[in-house]
Motif scaffolding. Structure first.
Motif, short mmCIF file in Angstrom:
data_model
loop_
_atom_site.label_atom_id
_atom_site.label_comp_id
_atom_site.label_asym_id
_atom_site.label_seq_id
_atom_site.Cartn_x
_atom_site.Cartn_y
_atom_site.Cartn_z
N TYR A 74 0.81 -1.22 0.00
CA TYR A 74 0.00 0.00 0.00
C TYR A 74 0.85 1.27 0.00
N GLN A 75 2.06 1.24 0.56
CA GLN A 75 2.92 2.43 0.59
C GLN A 75 3.23 2.90 -0.83
N TYR A 76 3.51 1.98 -1.71
CA TYR A 76 3.85 2.33 -3.08
C TYR A 76 2.64 2.92 -3.81
N PHE A 77 1.50 2.36 -3.54
CA PHE A 77 0.28 2.88 -4.17
C PHE A 77 -0.06 4.27 -3.63
N ALA A 78 0.17 4.50 -2.34
CA ALA A 78 -0.09 5.82 -1.76
C ALA A 78 0.81 6.88 -2.38
N VAL A 79 2.08 6.54 -2.57
CA VAL A 79 3.03 7.47 -3.19
C VAL A 79 2.60 7.77 -4.63
N ALA A 80 2.18 6.74 -5.34
CA ALA A 80 1.75 6.94 -6.73
C ALA A 80 0.51 7.83 -6.79
N VAL A 81 -0.43 7.63 -5.90
CA VAL A 81 -1.65 8.46 -5.88
C VAL A 81 -1.29 9.90 -5.55
N LEU A 82 -0.43 10.12 -4.57
CA LEU A 82 -0.01 11.49 -4.23
C LEU A 82 0.70 12.15 -5.41
N PHE A 83 1.52 11.40 -6.10
CA PHE A 83 2.21 11.94 -7.27
C PHE A 83 1.21 12.36 -8.34
N LEU A 84 0.22 11.53 -8.60
CA LEU A 84 -0.79 11.87 -9.60
C LEU A 84 -1.59 13.10 -9.20
N VAL A 85 -1.93 13.22 -7.91
CA VAL A 85 -2.65 14.40 -7.43
C VAL A 85 -1.79 15.65 -7.64
N LEU A 86 -0.53 15.57 -7.33
CA LEU A 86 0.38 16.70 -7.51
C LEU A 86 0.46 17.12 -8.98
N VAL A 87 0.56 16.16 -9.87
CA VAL A 87 0.62 16.46 -11.30
C VAL A 87 -0.67 17.15 -11.74
N VAL A 88 -1.82 16.66 -11.30
CA VAL A 88 -3.10 17.26 -11.67
C VAL A 88 -3.18 18.69 -11.16
N VAL A 89 -2.76 18.94 -9.92
CA VAL A 89 -2.80 20.30 -9.36
C VAL A 89 -1.90 21.22 -10.16
N LEU A 90 -0.70 20.78 -10.49
CA LEU A 90 0.21 21.62 -11.28
C LEU A 90 -0.36 21.94 -12.65
N VAL A 91 -0.98 20.97 -13.30
CA VAL A 91 -1.57 21.20 -14.61
C VAL A 91 -2.72 22.20 -14.50
N VAL A 92 -3.56 22.06 -13.49
CA VAL A 92 -4.69 22.98 -13.32
C VAL A 92 -4.20 24.40 -13.10
N PHE A 93 -3.20 24.58 -12.22
CA PHE A 93 -2.70 25.93 -11.96
C PHE A 93 -1.99 26.52 -13.17
N SER A 94 -1.27 25.72 -13.92
CA SER A 94 -0.60 26.26 -15.10
C SER A 94 -1.61 26.66 -16.16
N LEU A 95 -2.68 25.89 -16.32
CA LEU A 95 -3.73 26.27 -17.27
C LEU A 95 -4.46 27.52 -16.80
N HIS A 96 -4.69 27.61 -15.50
CA HIS A 96 -5.37 28.78 -14.94
C HIS A 96 -4.54 30.05 -15.18
N ARG A 97 -3.24 29.94 -15.02
CA ARG A 97 -2.36 31.09 -15.23
C ARG A 97 -2.32 31.48 -16.71
N LYS A 98 -2.30 30.50 -17.61
CA LYS A 98 -2.26 30.79 -19.03
C LYS A 98 -3.53 31.47 -19.51
N LYS A 99 -4.66 31.16 -18.89
CA LYS A 99 -5.93 31.76 -19.30
C LYS A 99 -5.99 33.24 -18.95
N GLY A 100 -5.10 33.69 -18.08
CA GLY A 100 -5.06 35.11 -17.78
C GLY A 100 -5.82 35.47 -16.53
N ASP A 101 -5.38 34.99 -15.40
CA ASP A 101 -5.96 35.37 -14.13
C ASP A 101 -5.78 36.88 -13.98
N PRO A 102 -6.83 37.64 -13.68
CA PRO A 102 -6.71 39.10 -13.60
C PRO A 102 -5.69 39.56 -12.57
#
Length: 149
Positions: free
Chosen positions: A17-45
């Motif tokens: 389970y430790q390996y799966f937990a690390v993988a899930v956290l990694f995927l969550v981090l990647v999703v958060v980074l992608v969302v914030f980078s897209l949000h910034r590109k769209k032109g946050d006022p």
């Protein structure tokens, strides 16, 4: 090699389970980074406003200063008195006077000025070297001083 049953897969996941937990956290981090980078590109006022302020900050354009101007020592009494008053405020830790004179200080820098004042006795042998600035009645000033600790 036979087929694994659902029980075998569940047992494998529970054992590792430790390996799966690390993988899930990694995927969550990647999703958060992608969302914030897209949000910034769209032109946050707010981001666009901050970037515009940085791009149009003071001192970004070259100044037209006469290159043949000679530095004059203590030639302008109003400049000398301004810097004498300023450095007296610095030596005494008087952040209110510094603010009145145009020095913008946040709380951290105010604390630093007050702390430094505990170790500073005076600024002595001050000389102001001036030459004409880019605008009428403006000067480029170089201040020489000796600190008495």
């Amino acid at each position: 090699m036979g087929k694994r049953g659902v029980g075998d897969i569940r047992e494998f996941i529970v054992e590792h389970y430790q390996y799966f937990a690390v993988a899930v956290l990694f995927l969550v981090l990647v999703v958060v980074l992608v969302v914030f980078s897209l949000h910034r590109k769209k032109g946050d006022p707010d981001v666009a406003k901050a970037e515009t302020e940085e791009e149009t900050g003071i001192g970004t354009e070259p100044l037209d200063v006469p290159e043949d101007a000679v530095l004059e020592q203590n030639a302008h009494e109003e400049v000398n008195s301004f810097f004498t008053r300023y450095y007296q405020a610095v030596a005494s830790g008087d952040v209110d006077t510094m603010a009145e004179m145009g020095q913008a200080l946040d709380e951290e820098n105010k604390a630093k000025v007050k702390l430094k004042a505990n170790y500073t006795v005076d600024y002595e042998n001050m000389s102001c070297y001036t030459k004409p600035g880019p605008e009428e009645n403006s000067y480029i000033v170089l201040v020489y001083y000796e600190i008495k600790w």
